[in-house]
Design a protein around this motif. Structure first.
Motif, PDB file in Angstrom:
ATOM      1  N   ILE A  15     102.214  79.595  43.063  1.00  0.00           N
ATOM      2  CA  ILE A  15     101.114  78.652  43.212  1.00  0.00           C
ATOM      3  C   ILE A  15      99.859  79.348  43.728  1.00  0.00           C
ATOM      4  N   GLY A  16     100.026  80.268  44.670  1.00  0.00           N
ATOM      5  CA  GLY A  16      98.870  80.976  45.213  1.00  0.00           C
ATOM      6  C   GLY A  16      98.070  81.685  44.141  1.00  0.00           C
ATOM      7  N   PHE A  17      98.753  82.409  43.299  1.00  0.00           N
ATOM      8  CA  PHE A  17      98.060  83.167  42.253  1.00  0.00           C
ATOM      9  C   PHE A  17      97.377  82.235  41.257  1.00  0.00           C
ATOM     10  N   ASN A  18      98.074  81.197  40.860  1.00  0.00           N
ATOM     11  CA  ASN A  18      97.497  80.272  39.880  1.00  0.00           C
ATOM     12  C   ASN A  18      96.364  79.439  40.470  1.00  0.00           C
ATOM     13  N   LEU A  19      96.443  79.211  41.766  1.00  0.00           N
ATOM     14  CA  LEU A  19      95.359  78.534  42.472  1.00  0.00           C
ATOM     15  C   LEU A  19      94.085  79.370  42.363  1.00  0.00           C
ATOM     16  N   ARG A  20      94.231  80.664  42.586  1.00  0.00           N
ATOM     17  CA  ARG A  20      93.076  81.557  42.482  1.00  0.00           C
ATOM     18  C   ARG A  20      92.504  81.564  41.063  1.00  0.00           C
ATOM     19  N   ARG A  21      93.385  81.636  40.088  1.00  0.00           N
ATOM     20  CA  ARG A  21      92.937  81.650  38.689  1.00  0.00           C
ATOM     21  C   ARG A  21      92.198  80.369  38.339  1.00  0.00           C
ATOM     22  N   ALA A  22      92.784  79.243  38.719  1.00  0.00           N
ATOM     23  CA  ALA A  22      92.165  77.953  38.402  1.00  0.00           C
ATOM     24  C   ALA A  22      90.815  77.833  39.107  1.00  0.00           C
TER      25      ALA A  22
ATOM     26  N   LEU B  19      89.948  72.908  44.958  1.00  0.00           N
ATOM     27  CA  LEU B  19      90.628  74.062  44.384  1.00  0.00           C
ATOM     28  C   LEU B  19      90.143  75.334  45.076  1.00  0.00           C
ATOM     29  N   ALA B  23      92.409  77.694  47.439  1.00  0.00           N
ATOM     30  CA  ALA B  23      92.547  79.106  47.064  1.00  0.00           C
ATOM     31  C   ALA B  23      92.091  80.005  48.211  1.00  0.00           C
ATOM     32  N   PHE B  26      94.918  80.138  50.803  1.00  0.00           N
ATOM     33  CA  PHE B  26      95.964  81.043  50.325  1.00  0.00           C
ATOM     34  C   PHE B  26      95.505  82.491  50.426  1.00  0.00           C
ATOM     35  N   GLN B  41      95.021  90.871  45.975  1.00  0.00           N
ATOM     36  CA  GLN B  41      95.518  89.865  45.033  1.00  0.00           C
ATOM     37  C   GLN B  41      95.517  90.350  43.583  1.00  0.00           C
ATOM     38  N   GLU B 120     104.362  81.213  50.623  1.00  0.00           N
ATOM     39  CA  GLU B 120     104.292  79.965  49.865  1.00  0.00           C
ATOM     40  C   GLU B 120     105.178  78.890  50.465  1.00  0.00           C
ATOM     41  N   LEU B 136     102.287  73.390  40.083  1.00  0.00           N
ATOM     42  CA  LEU B 136     102.185  74.573  39.242  1.00  0.00           C
ATOM     43  C   LEU B 136     101.801  74.196  37.812  1.00  0.00           C
ATOM     44  N   LEU B 139      98.107  73.408  37.646  1.00  0.00           N
ATOM     45  CA  LEU B 139      97.314  74.641  37.694  1.00  0.00           C
ATOM     46  C   LEU B 139      97.381  75.380  36.359  1.00  0.00           C
ATOM     47  N   VAL B 142      95.138  74.077  33.762  1.00  0.00           N
ATOM     48  CA  VAL B 142      93.735  74.503  33.898  1.00  0.00           C
ATOM     49  C   VAL B 142      93.576  75.937  33.393  1.00  0.00           C
ATOM     50  N   THR B 143      94.480  76.807  33.799  1.00  0.00           N
ATOM     51  CA  THR B 143      94.352  78.222  33.458  1.00  0.00           C
ATOM     52  C   THR B 143      94.883  78.512  32.057  1.00  0.00           C
TER      53      THR B 143
END
Lengths: 147, 147
Positions: A15-22, B19, B23, B26, B41, B120, B136, B139, B142-143
């Motif tokens: 979730i952390g990584f995808n949060l950053r991407r989004a 968001l 982020a 995190f 990251q 996490e 997830l 997210l 979105v990505t």
DNA sequence: TATTGTTATACTCTATAACTATA
DNA sequence: TATAGTTATAGAGTATAACAATA
């Protein structure tokens, strides 16, 4: 021809990584959406919190948004220099500043809010209203414990 | 005494803004979690995608992660200099690079993955497993349309 | 001509420590 | 002595344009 691999490995279900991407995707689109207004994400945040809390203390405003005091300074200076907020010395604590939005600040916030409405509708086009509510709730459960 | 206002105004129910906040939280915790490993990251992201796709092209790896070619250069250089990946000229297209993770890279990725598991679990302690899956999924929706 | 990767550079946001002036 | 705000500075990530080498 074989479908190219889309697998990004172990980070794909984090979730952390995808949060950053989004957030990065929103961020890039945000920049285009408010082009020409001079606004940036944190400036909008400050305009928003000051509008909702007239006379709010500078440090409190920063805390509500997760902005450190040292980083508030340049943001506030910029908003004052562009005539979007005003800063007064607190009458009972002369160390503190009391912030208020100007009519121009209100107008600009409204303008940007409309642009960002459009942006969110586009980026979340595949979401039902219920899903948007859940999404926001999830995000607030991450941020809520802090701000 | 009245409860202090916690209202941040119009941005409070915007997914884009929240968001970014989530982020950022995190991100700060990430920094502490991997302290001493030298990881950041995007470096983890690259290690992850290269591990999952041995020999992957540098540009493809970047595209899968949303990293622009110009920004990949320094990341890749750093991963090579620290012995975590190796870069070979592609045998059939001599402009391109083929990336591969080293044993040390695998070990470091595993170490960080464990640390980030813990992180996490802490940050999402209030979430049920179903909620994590939904989060997830949101997210990725979105990505997913981009990467 | 188009593509892979590179260089140079600027911008946005975040983090820390040391400072001032008030309280 | 503690707090509100400040200064200075560094770090992480992102963006664009111009370029070399190869296709």
């Amino acid at each position: 021809m074989a479908k190219p691999s889309q697998d990004i490995g172990v980070v794909s279900n984090r979730i952390g990584f995808n949060l950053r991407r989004a957030a990065a995707i929103f961020s890039a689109d945000f920049t285009h959406a408010v082009e020409g207004t001079g606004m940036r994400q944190m400036l909008i945040g400050i305009l928003s919190v000051v509008t909702a809390n007239p006379g709010v203390n500078q440090g409190v405003a920063g805390r509500l948004l997760g902005i450190k005091p040292a980083n508030m300074v340049a943001f506030i200076t910029e908003l004052i220099d562009t005539g979007l907020i005003v800063r007064d010395v607190d009458s009972i604590d002369r160390r503190a500043f009391s912030l208020r939005v100007t009519p121009r600040g209100v107008a600009l916030l409204n303008d940007c809010t409309q642009r960002l409405d459009t942006l969110e509708n586009e980026l979340l086009a595949g979401f039902t209203d219920d899903e948007k509510v859940s999404f926001l709730d999830f995000l607030n459960r991450v941020t809520g414990s802090v701000g």
